[in-house]
Design a protein around this motif. Structure first.
Motif, mmCIF file in Angstrom:
data_model
loop_
_atom_site.group_PDB
_atom_site.id
_atom_site.type_symbol
_atom_site.label_atom_id
_atom_site.label_comp_id
_atom_site.label_asym_id
_atom_site.label_seq_id
_atom_site.Cartn_x
_atom_site.Cartn_y
_atom_site.Cartn_z
ATOM 1 N N ASP A 1 -59.443 -18.812 -127.641
ATOM 2 C CA ASP A 1 -58.478 -19.897 -127.491
ATOM 3 C C ASP A 1 -57.111 -19.281 -127.195
ATOM 4 O O ASP A 1 -56.629 -18.447 -127.977
ATOM 5 C CB ASP A 1 -58.423 -20.705 -128.782
ATOM 6 N N PRO A 2 -56.460 -19.649 -126.079
ATOM 7 C CA PRO A 2 -55.152 -19.056 -125.753
ATOM 8 C C PRO A 2 -54.108 -19.220 -126.841
ATOM 9 O O PRO A 2 -53.155 -18.437 -126.906
ATOM 10 C CB PRO A 2 -54.745 -19.804 -124.479
ATOM 11 N N ARG A 3 -54.272 -20.218 -127.708
ATOM 12 C CA ARG A 3 -53.318 -20.450 -128.786
ATOM 13 C C ARG A 3 -53.881 -20.054 -130.150
ATOM 14 O O ARG A 3 -53.248 -20.288 -131.177
ATOM 15 C CB ARG A 3 -52.906 -21.929 -128.816
ATOM 16 N N GLY A 4 -55.063 -19.460 -130.149
ATOM 17 C CA GLY A 4 -55.713 -19.127 -131.409
ATOM 18 C C GLY A 4 -55.187 -17.849 -132.045
ATOM 19 O O GLY A 4 -54.542 -17.018 -131.398
ATOM 20 N N LYS A 5 -55.488 -17.681 -133.314
ATOM 21 C CA LYS A 5 -55.036 -16.521 -134.061
ATOM 22 C C LYS A 5 -55.636 -15.211 -133.545
ATOM 23 O O LYS A 5 -54.934 -14.194 -133.472
ATOM 24 C CB LYS A 5 -55.367 -16.700 -135.544
ATOM 25 N N PRO A 6 -56.937 -15.173 -133.148
ATOM 26 C CA PRO A 6 -57.504 -13.910 -132.656
ATOM 27 C C PRO A 6 -56.769 -13.332 -131.448
ATOM 28 O O PRO A 6 -56.521 -12.128 -131.378
ATOM 29 C CB PRO A 6 -58.952 -14.282 -132.307
ATOM 30 N N VAL A 7 -56.403 -14.190 -130.490
ATOM 31 C CA VAL A 7 -55.717 -13.679 -129.304
ATOM 32 C C VAL A 7 -54.270 -13.311 -129.634
ATOM 33 O O VAL A 7 -53.712 -12.359 -129.066
ATOM 34 C CB VAL A 7 -55.791 -14.693 -128.138
ATOM 35 N N ARG A 8 -53.653 -14.003 -130.573
ATOM 36 C CA ARG A 8 -52.292 -13.638 -130.988
ATOM 37 C C ARG A 8 -52.280 -12.289 -131.685
ATOM 38 O O ARG A 8 -51.295 -11.555 -131.633
ATOM 39 C CB ARG A 8 -51.704 -14.717 -131.912
ATOM 40 N N ALA A 9 -53.393 -11.965 -132.334
ATOM 41 C CA ALA A 9 -53.489 -10.657 -132.988
ATOM 42 C C ALA A 9 -53.580 -9.527 -131.975
ATOM 43 O O ALA A 9 -53.220 -8.381 -132.280
ATOM 44 C CB ALA A 9 -54.713 -10.632 -133.908
ATOM 45 N N LEU A 10 -54.055 -9.837 -130.777
ATOM 46 C CA LEU A 10 -54.150 -8.825 -129.722
ATOM 47 C C LEU A 10 -52.833 -8.645 -128.980
ATOM 48 O O LEU A 10 -52.450 -7.524 -128.636
ATOM 49 C CB LEU A 10 -55.238 -9.211 -128.715
ATOM 50 N N ARG A 11 -52.146 -9.749 -128.708
ATOM 51 C CA ARG A 11 -50.901 -9.684 -127.955
ATOM 52 C C ARG A 11 -49.852 -8.884 -128.732
ATOM 53 O O ARG A 11 -49.586 -9.156 -129.896
ATOM 54 C CB ARG A 11 -50.355 -11.078 -127.670
ATOM 55 N N GLY A 12 -49.260 -7.933 -128.078
ATOM 56 C CA GLY A 12 -48.250 -7.117 -128.720
ATOM 57 C C GLY A 12 -48.855 -5.963 -129.483
ATOM 58 O O GLY A 12 -48.447 -4.817 -129.318
ATOM 59 N N ARG A 13 -49.853 -6.244 -130.315
ATOM 60 C CA ARG A 13 -50.443 -5.180 -131.141
ATOM 61 C C ARG A 13 -51.389 -4.300 -130.346
ATOM 62 O O ARG A 13 -51.350 -3.080 -130.445
ATOM 63 C CB ARG A 13 -51.209 -5.808 -132.322
ATOM 64 N N GLU A 14 -52.273 -4.913 -129.555
ATOM 65 C CA GLU A 14 -53.244 -4.154 -128.768
ATOM 66 C C GLU A 14 -52.867 -4.091 -127.290
ATOM 67 O O GLU A 14 -53.204 -3.134 -126.601
ATOM 68 C CB GLU A 14 -54.639 -4.781 -128.908
ATOM 69 N N MET A 15 -52.180 -5.129 -126.812
ATOM 70 C CA MET A 15 -51.780 -5.216 -125.412
ATOM 71 C C MET A 15 -50.326 -5.647 -125.327
ATOM 72 O O MET A 15 -49.931 -6.637 -125.948
ATOM 73 C CB MET A 15 -52.637 -6.235 -124.648
ATOM 74 N N GLY A 16 -49.536 -4.897 -124.564
ATOM 75 C CA GLY A 16 -48.149 -5.266 -124.336
ATOM 76 C C GLY A 16 -47.922 -5.533 -122.867
ATOM 77 O O GLY A 16 -48.652 -5.025 -122.007
ATOM 78 N N MET A 17 -46.888 -6.328 -122.549
ATOM 79 C CA MET A 17 -46.651 -6.685 -121.153
ATOM 80 C C MET A 17 -45.172 -6.582 -120.807
ATOM 81 O O MET A 17 -44.308 -7.064 -121.550
ATOM 82 C CB MET A 17 -47.152 -8.086 -120.853
ATOM 83 N N ILE A 18 -44.892 -5.930 -119.684
ATOM 84 C CA ILE A 18 -43.546 -5.863 -119.120
ATOM 85 C C ILE A 18 -43.505 -6.846 -117.961
ATOM 86 O O ILE A 18 -44.223 -6.684 -116.982
ATOM 87 C CB ILE A 18 -43.209 -4.452 -118.608
ATOM 88 N N PHE A 19 -42.660 -7.850 -118.066
ATOM 89 C CA PHE A 19 -42.599 -8.877 -117.040
ATOM 90 C C PHE A 19 -41.645 -8.468 -115.920
ATOM 91 O O PHE A 19 -40.788 -7.596 -116.079
ATOM 92 C CB PHE A 19 -42.168 -10.207 -117.648
ATOM 93 N N GLN A 20 -41.801 -9.138 -114.783
ATOM 94 C CA GLN A 20 -41.045 -8.784 -113.580
ATOM 95 C C GLN A 20 -39.561 -9.067 -113.734
ATOM 96 O O GLN A 20 -38.726 -8.288 -113.286
ATOM 97 C CB GLN A 20 -41.602 -9.541 -112.377
ATOM 98 N N GLU A 21 -39.216 -10.183 -114.357
ATOM 99 C CA GLU A 21 -37.811 -10.577 -114.485
ATOM 100 C C GLU A 21 -37.424 -10.623 -115.960
ATOM 101 O O GLU A 21 -37.649 -11.620 -116.639
ATOM 102 C CB GLU A 21 -37.578 -11.955 -113.837
#
Length: 351
Positions: free
Chosen positions: A89-109
């Protein structure tokens, strides 16, 4: 599943992303297959509108509505487990645990991605407080160290600043610090140097390479700059209209590009080692990338391809074929060449 050197850190299997609009469906990503190894750099290249950024956002389940993952898998190998990010689920706790902790993103702007009403310290430290349970004071200590690590001369002043008080190059360094705040295993950089001057671009790329060498972070770099690709990539994926048309080690892609689209991209780059005829123009690719809502029965590049075979390329989907164990392409012309009978020994001697 225990990760070994042969096991990819991340795998995309037949990934498809759609945007269902009131009048049409936009097929932004159409069956992409990619893999990323720990400590390596994968560069995804292609013209604007080919699905590069959507692919990157899909990996972290950051698609803007009405975008959705329509099919396929995004397999992340986390220690002994294999997680399918596409099924989360894009808004679920499992994916939030991955964002930042396991995967980081540098945006264009960075100016559009950073909050204008929060200081840099608050934004870079937020992930540390969420994932590691640090106090605000503990997070600030780590933020200052991180800002220094990414090459900012006065971390204390930068930490207290708001985004509008900093230059573009400083903001991009802050974005890198934010993406690396929790020491993720994967760093996704979506054209991180597009809006920067040449000197700052070189500094940012050098910084990313140094951080990768220090931490072993795997990098996915979205770019249209083939010079950058040649400098930092281990593997290259060439995308056109949502599909990967050529894929392989950077040395193979540059030394022996096999898809007509890859060849055209290479020819359109100004090279200092190739003399130019006075008054000549740079080579360009005729036509434009079709709308992502377009669905054709044949090869998506057929209408712009100088090698297109009438009745074949415009009517049949090309199958992916292996050039060697690591280099592949999806092109009818290459398949036809591979099916040509080898010359006889007598003919070969005469030749």
């Amino acid at each position: 599943m225990t990760q070994t050197p042969e096991t990819p850190l991340l795998e995309l299997r037949d990934l498809r992303v759609e945007f269902a609009l009131p009048t049409q469906t936009v097929h932004a990503v159409r069956g992409v297959n990619l893999s990323l190894e720990a400590g390596k750099t994968l560069c995804i290249v292609g013209e604007s509108g080919c699905g590069k950024s959507v692919t990157a956002r899909a990996i972290m389940q950051l698609l803007d509505p009405p975008g959705r993952i329509a099919a396929g898998q995004i397999l992340y190998h986390q220690d002994s487990a294999v997680l399918d990010v596409a099924a989360m689920d894009p808004r679920g706790k499992p994916v939030r645990a991955l964002r930042g902790r396991e995967m980081g993103m540098i945006f264009q702007e960075p100016m559009a991605s950073l909050s204008p009403v929060h200081t840099i310290a608050d934004q870079v430290g937020e992930g540390m407080r969420y994932h590691f349970g640090l106090t605000k004071k503990e997070a600030l200590t780590r933020v200052l160290a991180l800002l220094h690590q990414v090459g900012l001369a006065n971390p204390e002043r930068v930490a207290e600043s708001y985004p509008f008080q900093l230059s573009g190059g400083m903001l991009q360094r802050c974005m890198i610090a934010l993406a690396l705040a929790c020491q993720p295993r994967i760093l996704i950089a979506d054209e991180p140097t597009t809006a920067l001057d040449v000197t700052t671009q070189a500094q940012i790329l050098e910084l990313m390479q140094q951080l990768q060498a220090d931490t072993g972070t795997a990098i996915i770099l979205i770019t249209h700059d083939l010079g950058v690709v040649a400098e930092i990539a281990d593997t290259v994926a060439v995308m056109y209209l949502g599909e990967v048309v050529e894929y392989g080690p950077v040395t193979d892609i540059f030394a022996d590009p096999r898809h007509p689209y890859t060849q055209a991209l290479m020819k359109s780059v100004l090279r200092v080692d190739v003399p130019r005829v006075p008054g000549s123009r740079l080579e360009t690719i005729d036509g434009m990338v079709p709308s992502a809502a377009t669905v054709t029965p044949g090869c998506a590049f057929a209408s712009r391809c100088p090698e297109a075979m009438a009745g074949v390329c415009d009517r049949q989907r090309p199958q992916t074929m292996l050039i060697n164990q690591q280099h592949s392409t999806a092109c009818h012309r290459r398949v036809a060449e591979a099916q040509q009978p080898a010359p006889t020994a007598a003919y070969a001697r005469r030749a």
